[in-house]
Design an enzyme around this catalytic site. Structure first.
Site, PDB file in Angstrom:
ATOM      1  N   GLU A  33      51.539  45.931  37.444  1.00  0.00           N
ATOM      2  CA  GLU A  33      52.135  44.953  38.341  1.00  0.00           C
ATOM      3  C   GLU A  33      52.415  43.640  37.623  1.00  0.00           C
ATOM      4  O   GLU A  33      51.696  43.255  36.704  1.00  0.00           O
ATOM      5  CB  GLU A  33      51.197  44.700  39.532  1.00  0.00           C
ATOM      6  CG  GLU A  33      51.123  45.913  40.449  1.00  0.00           C
ATOM      7  CD  GLU A  33      50.110  45.783  41.569  1.00  0.00           C
ATOM      8  OE1 GLU A  33      50.451  46.194  42.691  1.00  0.00           O
ATOM      9  OE2 GLU A  33      49.001  45.287  41.340  1.00  0.00           O
TER      10      GLU A  33
ATOM     11  N   CYS B  29      53.757  36.157  36.111  1.00  0.00           N
ATOM     12  CA  CYS B  29      52.427  36.593  35.678  1.00  0.00           C
ATOM     13  C   CYS B  29      52.537  38.053  35.228  1.00  0.00           C
ATOM     14  O   CYS B  29      52.921  38.924  36.013  1.00  0.00           O
ATOM     15  CB  CYS B  29      51.470  36.454  36.867  1.00  0.00           C
ATOM     16  SG  CYS B  29      49.811  37.046  36.527  1.00  0.00           S
TER      17      CYS B  29
ATOM     18  N   CYS C  25      41.389  47.497  33.233  1.00  0.00           N
ATOM     19  CA  CYS C  25      40.713  46.468  32.447  1.00  0.00           C
ATOM     20  C   CYS C  25      39.293  46.929  32.161  1.00  0.00           C
ATOM     21  O   CYS C  25      38.669  47.597  32.984  1.00  0.00           O
ATOM     22  CB  CYS C  25      40.676  45.153  33.223  1.00  0.00           C
ATOM     23  SG  CYS C  25      40.029  43.752  32.280  1.00  0.00           S
TER      24      CYS C  25
ATOM     25  N   CYS D 162      34.468  42.447  35.505  1.00  0.00           N
ATOM     26  CA  CYS D 162      33.992  41.257  36.212  1.00  0.00           C
ATOM     27  C   CYS D 162      33.727  41.642  37.667  1.00  0.00           C
ATOM     28  O   CYS D 162      34.529  42.350  38.281  1.00  0.00           O
ATOM     29  CB  CYS D 162      35.032  40.140  36.138  1.00  0.00           C
ATOM     30  SG  CYS D 162      35.393  39.629  34.443  1.00  0.00           S
TER      31      CYS D 162
ATOM     32  N   CYS E 210      36.432  40.954  40.521  1.00  0.00           N
ATOM     33  CA  CYS E 210      37.855  41.248  40.302  1.00  0.00           C
ATOM     34  C   CYS E 210      38.162  42.710  40.600  1.00  0.00           C
ATOM     35  O   CYS E 210      37.449  43.615  40.176  1.00  0.00           O
ATOM     36  CB  CYS E 210      38.233  40.920  38.858  1.00  0.00           C
ATOM     37  SG  CYS E 210      39.965  41.182  38.475  1.00  0.00           S
TER      38      CYS E 210
ATOM     39  N   SER F 181      38.853  31.991  31.701  1.00  0.00           N
ATOM     40  CA  SER F 181      38.278  32.254  33.014  1.00  0.00           C
ATOM     41  C   SER F 181      36.792  31.971  32.929  1.00  0.00           C
ATOM     42  O   SER F 181      36.020  32.772  32.417  1.00  0.00           O
ATOM     43  CB  SER F 181      38.519  33.715  33.417  1.00  0.00           C
ATOM     44  OG  SER F 181      39.899  33.927  33.572  1.00  0.00           O
ATOM     45  N   LEU F 182      36.406  30.802  33.418  1.00  0.00           N
ATOM     46  CA  LEU F 182      35.036  30.343  33.201  1.00  0.00           C
ATOM     47  C   LEU F 182      34.119  30.818  34.332  1.00  0.00           C
ATOM     48  O   LEU F 182      33.182  31.573  34.116  1.00  0.00           O
ATOM     49  CB  LEU F 182      35.036  28.820  33.079  1.00  0.00           C
ATOM     50  CG  LEU F 182      33.756  28.193  32.562  1.00  0.00           C
ATOM     51  CD1 LEU F 182      33.456  28.628  31.144  1.00  0.00           C
ATOM     52  CD2 LEU F 182      33.851  26.672  32.652  1.00  0.00           C
ATOM     53  N   ASN F 183      34.375  30.305  35.506  1.00  0.00           N
ATOM     54  CA  ASN F 183      33.771  30.826  36.749  1.00  0.00           C
ATOM     55  C   ASN F 183      32.274  30.595  36.944  1.00  0.00           C
ATOM     56  O   ASN F 183      31.754  30.845  38.031  1.00  0.00           O
ATOM     57  CB  ASN F 183      34.061  32.321  36.933  1.00  0.00           C
ATOM     58  CG  ASN F 183      35.552  32.611  36.958  1.00  0.00           C
ATOM     59  OD1 ASN F 183      36.329  31.764  37.342  1.00  0.00           O
ATOM     60  ND2 ASN F 183      35.947  33.806  36.536  1.00  0.00           N
TER      61      ASN F 183
ATOM     62  N   ASN G 199      39.620  34.793  46.342  1.00  0.00           N
ATOM     63  CA  ASN G 199      40.426  35.646  47.217  1.00  0.00           C
ATOM     64  C   ASN G 199      39.579  36.821  47.657  1.00  0.00           C
ATOM     65  O   ASN G 199      39.232  37.673  46.843  1.00  0.00           O
ATOM     66  CB  ASN G 199      41.646  36.183  46.467  1.00  0.00           C
ATOM     67  CG  ASN G 199      42.624  35.085  46.119  1.00  0.00           C
ATOM     68  OD1 ASN G 199      42.944  34.243  46.964  1.00  0.00           O
ATOM     69  ND2 ASN G 199      43.074  35.062  44.891  1.00  0.00           N
TER      70      ASN G 199
ATOM     71  N   CYS H 236      45.373  36.302  42.411  1.00  0.00           N
ATOM     72  CA  CYS H 236      44.451  36.501  41.293  1.00  0.00           C
ATOM     73  C   CYS H 236      43.391  37.537  41.637  1.00  0.00           C
ATOM     74  O   CYS H 236      42.743  37.444  42.674  1.00  0.00           O
ATOM     75  CB  CYS H 236      43.732  35.204  40.951  1.00  0.00           C
ATOM     76  SG  CYS H 236      44.815  33.854  40.566  1.00  0.00           S
TER      77      CYS H 236
HETATM   78  N1  SAH Z   1      41.346  39.110  31.777  1.00  0.00           N
HETATM   79  C1  SAH Z   1      42.011  37.827  31.743  1.00  0.00           C
HETATM   80  C2  SAH Z   1      43.342  37.848  32.442  1.00  0.00           C
HETATM   81  C3  SAH Z   1      43.263  38.085  33.936  1.00  0.00           C
HETATM   82  S1  SAH Z   1      43.424  36.554  34.693  1.00  0.00           S
HETATM   83  C4  SAH Z   1      41.077  36.774  32.282  1.00  0.00           C
HETATM   84  O1  SAH Z   1      40.006  37.119  32.739  1.00  0.00           O
HETATM   85  O2  SAH Z   1      41.399  35.595  32.191  1.00  0.00           O
HETATM   86  C5  SAH Z   1      42.924  36.837  36.276  1.00  0.00           C
HETATM   87  C6  SAH Z   1      42.352  35.562  36.851  1.00  0.00           C
HETATM   88  O3  SAH Z   1      42.049  35.822  38.221  1.00  0.00           O
HETATM   89  C7  SAH Z   1      41.042  35.184  36.195  1.00  0.00           C
HETATM   90  O4  SAH Z   1      41.025  33.812  35.960  1.00  0.00           O
HETATM   91  C8  SAH Z   1      39.993  35.567  37.217  1.00  0.00           C
HETATM   92  O5  SAH Z   1      38.868  34.752  37.114  1.00  0.00           O
HETATM   93  C9  SAH Z   1      40.754  35.391  38.504  1.00  0.00           C
HETATM   94  N2  SAH Z   1      40.270  36.223  39.605  1.00  0.00           N
HETATM   95  C10 SAH Z   1      39.858  37.495  39.546  1.00  0.00           C
HETATM   96  N3  SAH Z   1      39.503  37.934  40.764  1.00  0.00           N
HETATM   97  C11 SAH Z   1      39.704  36.910  41.616  1.00  0.00           C
HETATM   98  C12 SAH Z   1      39.549  36.746  43.010  1.00  0.00           C
HETATM   99  N4  SAH Z   1      39.110  37.735  43.788  1.00  0.00           N
HETATM  100  N5  SAH Z   1      39.872  35.546  43.545  1.00  0.00           N
HETATM  101  C13 SAH Z   1      40.353  34.540  42.777  1.00  0.00           C
HETATM  102  N6  SAH Z   1      40.544  34.652  41.469  1.00  0.00           N
HETATM  103  C14 SAH Z   1      40.217  35.817  40.888  1.00  0.00           C
END
Ligand code: SAH
Length: 352
Positions: free
Chosen positions: A94, A108, A115, A119, A122, A214-216, A290, A333
């Site tokens: 996608e 995007c 993947c 995580c 995700c 992607s820190l989180n 999300n 995301c």
């Molecule tokens: N693998 C790479 C590229 C994917 S980016 C990475 O991790 O950066 C996807 C982005 O969406 C990441 O920043 C991740 O933290 C974010 N993401 C994943 N699941 C999400 C969700 N349920 N709600 C909001 N952001 C999310």
């Protein structure tokens, strides 16, 4: 001869020059071909009218110019479009086109099918990694969308971990930058990673691109839980790699921070975030989580998000709240899964 044809879209500009040299052609032919293939989006050699007939025939015998099959396009009420593409082996990826307030579009794109990062928040990772995308499959997402809409910025934030497919991603970037082709400025392209530290260092040496992390989480304890990659490359190692990532004078590293209710959304987290980013040219993208089926994580209250953001702003951190686009079509995301369970039946009817 049973030798298979070369997909020109898998070749970097340098490799294309070598390929053409092997055919006894001059170097300027590279620019001509880049123009046809990428700038004009032509895949049929017979339409490349400024090339000699004999040259076109030779190309036809030795090469192809691939494209993706557009299986489905969904339009969100906020204007976001999600493209489902079928690959030659029947797998799906996608790409999401996001219109911005400025009138420009950000695309995007995906870099892997599935993947491996796993995580916990995700959706993309739930099926594991199926395979890396080829160079052509990465750039073809741009080609297909540009056939219909202008694409001003590109973010590698779709399915997959770009740094887990580093060679192909670097080659794809070099194609996107080629002057006679797409001619994107490196300022227009951002690569987002979950934090593969050795590959971040490698990336900085090999190619210019905006970096997003992607820190989180702000503690190893929580980040270990949310993002298993942190057990291999912890926050200290990650921040050290960020500190040494080459940046132009006005460039910053983007730190994406998903806000998850009662998990990482308190002011103590904001405070640690400020400390963590000290001395790094950073900007923070706050993304309220999300929610999706099968996940227990929740989005924080609006007021919590605002308080978190204003804490950062008061400490002179650039912090942007990202409204998640395309939620109604699962284009936001972490919602991309590239599976089309219900897609077979809705195929024709959903074409836009
Ligand atoms: N693998 C790479 C590229 C994917 S980016 C990475 O991790 O950066 C996807 C982005 O969406 C990441 O920043 C991740 O933290 C974010 N993401 C994943 N699941 C999400 C969700 N349920 N709600 C909001 N952001 C999310």
């Amino acid at each position: 001869m049973t030798e298979s044809k070369v997909d020109l879209k898998n070749l970097t500009p340098e490799e294309l020059t070598d390929f053409l040299r092997g055919m006894g052609k001059e170097t300027y032919r590279t620019s001509q071909l880049l123009g046809w293939i990428y700038r004009r989006g032509v895949t049929d050699f017979s339409k490349m009218t400024n090339l000699a007939q004999s040259f076109r025939q030779e190309l036809q015998q030795r090469a192809t110019v691939s494209s993706l099959i557009e299986e489905k396009v969904e339009l969100s009420r906020d204007g976001t479009r999600k493209f489902l593409f079928r690959l030659a082996d029947g797998k799906f990826i996608e790409s999401v086109l996001i219109p911005m307030e400025t009138g420009r579009n950000t695309l995007c794109i995906s870099t892997q099918v599935g993947c491996a990062m796993q995580c916990s928040f995700c959706l993309t990772g739930t099926f594991g990694l199926e395979r890396n995308l080829e160079v052509a499959e990465i750039v073809n997402q741009v080609s297909e969308v540009r056939n219909k809409f202008p694409v001003d910025n590109i973010v590698m934030m779709g399915m997959g971990e770009p740094l887990h497919n580093l060679d192909n991603v670097v080659n794809a970037l070099n194609i996107l930058y080629a002057e006679a082709g797409f001619n994107y400025s490196p300022r227009k392209i951002t690569l987002s990673t979950a934090g593969l530290v050795p590959a971040i260092i490698d990336l900085g040496k090999r190619v210019k691109v905006n970096l997003a992390i992607s820190l989180n989480a702000t503690t190893n304890e929580l980040r270990d839980q949310l993002m298993p990659i942190n057990r291999r490359y912890n926050l200290e190692t990650l921040m050290a790699a960020c500190r040494s990532y080459p940046l132009d004078s006005r460039q910053r590293i983007t730190f994406e921070y998903i806000l998850i209710r009662d998990l990482n959304d308190r002011l103590a987290d904001a405070k640690r975030l400020v400390q963590l980013l000290r001395g790094i040219k950073a900007k923070v993208n706050l993304i309220p989580y999300n929610e999706h089926e099968g996940s227990n994580f929740k989005t924080p209250e609006r007021a919590t998000v605002e308080a978190f953001q204003s804490y950062l702003l008061k400490r002179n951190l650039v912090a942007i709240r990202r409204a998640s686009k395309g939620v109604d079509i699962s284009a936001a995301c972490g919602q991309l899964k590239g599976k089309s369970i219900h897609d077979a039946n809705s195929l024709a009817s959903s074409r836009l």
